[in-house]
Design a protein around this motif. Structure first.
Motif, PDB file in Angstrom:
ATOM      1  N   ASP A 155       5.475  43.018  25.117  1.00  0.00           N
ATOM      2  CA  ASP A 155       4.741  42.765  23.873  1.00  0.00           C
ATOM      3  C   ASP A 155       5.467  43.374  22.672  1.00  0.00           C
ATOM      4  O   ASP A 155       5.582  42.748  21.617  1.00  0.00           O
ATOM      5  CB  ASP A 155       3.311  43.325  23.955  1.00  0.00           C
ATOM      6  CG  ASP A 155       2.422  42.509  24.884  1.00  0.00           C
ATOM      7  OD1 ASP A 155       2.831  41.384  25.253  1.00  0.00           O
ATOM      8  OD2 ASP A 155       1.325  42.986  25.230  1.00  0.00           O
TER       9      ASP A 155
ATOM     10  N   GLU B 249       7.287  41.335  19.573  1.00  0.00           N
ATOM     11  CA  GLU B 249       6.893  41.538  18.171  1.00  0.00           C
ATOM     12  C   GLU B 249       8.098  41.925  17.309  1.00  0.00           C
ATOM     13  O   GLU B 249       8.260  41.432  16.188  1.00  0.00           O
ATOM     14  CB  GLU B 249       5.793  42.607  18.066  1.00  0.00           C
ATOM     15  CG  GLU B 249       4.429  42.140  18.544  1.00  0.00           C
ATOM     16  CD  GLU B 249       3.994  40.827  17.898  1.00  0.00           C
ATOM     17  OE1 GLU B 249       4.019  40.736  16.651  1.00  0.00           O
ATOM     18  OE2 GLU B 249       3.659  39.874  18.640  1.00  0.00           O
TER      19      GLU B 249
ATOM     20  N   SER C 102       5.548  33.612  26.320  1.00  0.00           N
ATOM     21  CA  SER C 102       5.487  34.597  25.226  1.00  0.00           C
ATOM     22  C   SER C 102       6.885  34.913  24.696  1.00  0.00           C
ATOM     23  O   SER C 102       7.078  35.060  23.481  1.00  0.00           O
ATOM     24  CB  SER C 102       4.786  35.875  25.689  1.00  0.00           C
ATOM     25  OG  SER C 102       5.613  36.633  26.550  1.00  0.00           O
TER      26      SER C 102
END
Length: 296
Positions: A244, A248, A287
């Motif tokens: 994650d 980002e 993702s």
């Protein structure tokens, strides 16, 4: 060189999967996958286990050319087969570009950096890679401190090997990783960018490289490298960030795509059913893909 693969790496949307754990990092990779050291008794069995893991990833439905541009392989993986085909052939049939890790690991730290160990059999490895239809290579050094002399040595060594790789008809991924835990990471990145630019400006129009870099502290710090005509692509390693966090940070850097290893495989486990395994892989792939194609 395969022109369609070159165009895919230059212009395609997606990311590069790093499945190139070598002898030293394989036990950790297997442990993360739920295969502990007591399940193999020697190095051969260990490499069999990791090939099973890589095969499961590569043959999964979610591992497709629609999201994944390329895969970095360990040397043994190049010589092994997946469903009766050499690994690079299997990937190429899937529309995915194969790369080969060619370095022999890191030397001890000196002048704030770790150079690569010598690669005495590089020419023979490149010959075999060409036979196995490998498109490019990857080699890694590490920068721990903003030592100008040390960083210059790292970049000089990378480009010295890189030119030999280009001469053999392959595209080198040059990877001078900056340690994400370094107290002066941003300063190291400034020096690194300048040193890489010097070498890029000395390349001829026929000499092209890829760069694999730690995600910079300052967003778009490597924009000059991304835009340079001799750079096929700039890709980023996850470097110890969680998926994650890496995603980002990656989104803040225009034109940089992922080349993740741990962040890709973190949620995969040997005891998952094929359905659960593919679902976990799909979540990771989607993702990382979205972070790679993200436009600010």
């Amino acid at each position: 060189m395969n022109k369609s693969q070159f165009d895919k790496m230059k212009n395609g949307e997606g990311f590069i999967a790093a499945l190139d754990q070598s002898g030293g990092s394989t036990p950790k990779a297997l442990a993360g996958y739920g295969v502990l050291e007591d399940s193999y008794s020697n190095e051969d069995e260990m490499f069999d286990k990791v090939h099973e893991m890589r095969t499961r990833i590569i043959t999964s439905p979610s591992f497709s050319h629609e999201r994944i541009l390329g895969v970095i392989l360990f040397e043994q993986t190049m010589d092994r087969e997946i469903e009766g085909k050499y690994t690079a052939d299997y990937l190429a049939d899937k529309g995915i570009v194969p790369f080969l890790k060619v370095d022999k690991g890191l030397a001890d730290e000196e002048n704030g950096v770790q150079l690569m160990k010598p690669i005495p059999d590089l020419d023979e490895t490149l010959r075999r890679a060409t036979e196995r239809k490998i498109f490019g290579t990857k080699m890694r050094s590490v920068i721990h401190e903003p030592n100008t002399g040390g960083i210059k040595e790292v970049v000089d060594q990378q480009f010295d090997f890189g030119k030999r790789i280009i001469a053999a008809g392959l595209v080198p991924i040059i990877e001078p990783e900056v340690n994400i835990h370094s107290g002066q990471k941003e300063k190291s990145e400034e020096i690194l960018c300048d040193e890489i630019l010097k070498h890029l400006n000395d390349l001829s129009k026929e000499e092209n490289v890829m760069l694999k870099l730690s995600i910079p502290t300052k967003a778009n710090a490597y924009k000059k490298l991304v835009d340079h005509p001799r750079v096929v692509r700039v890709v980023a390693l996850s470097g110890g960030y969680s998926r994650d966090e890496a995603n980002e940070k990656l989104k803040e850097n225009d034109g940089v795509i992922a080349s993740f290893s741990r962040a890709l495989a973190a949620d995969l486990s040997a005891d998952q059913t094929d359905e659960k395994f593919d679902a976990a892989l799909k979540k990771a792939v989607d993702s990382i893909y979205e972070a790679s194609v993200h436009k600010n």
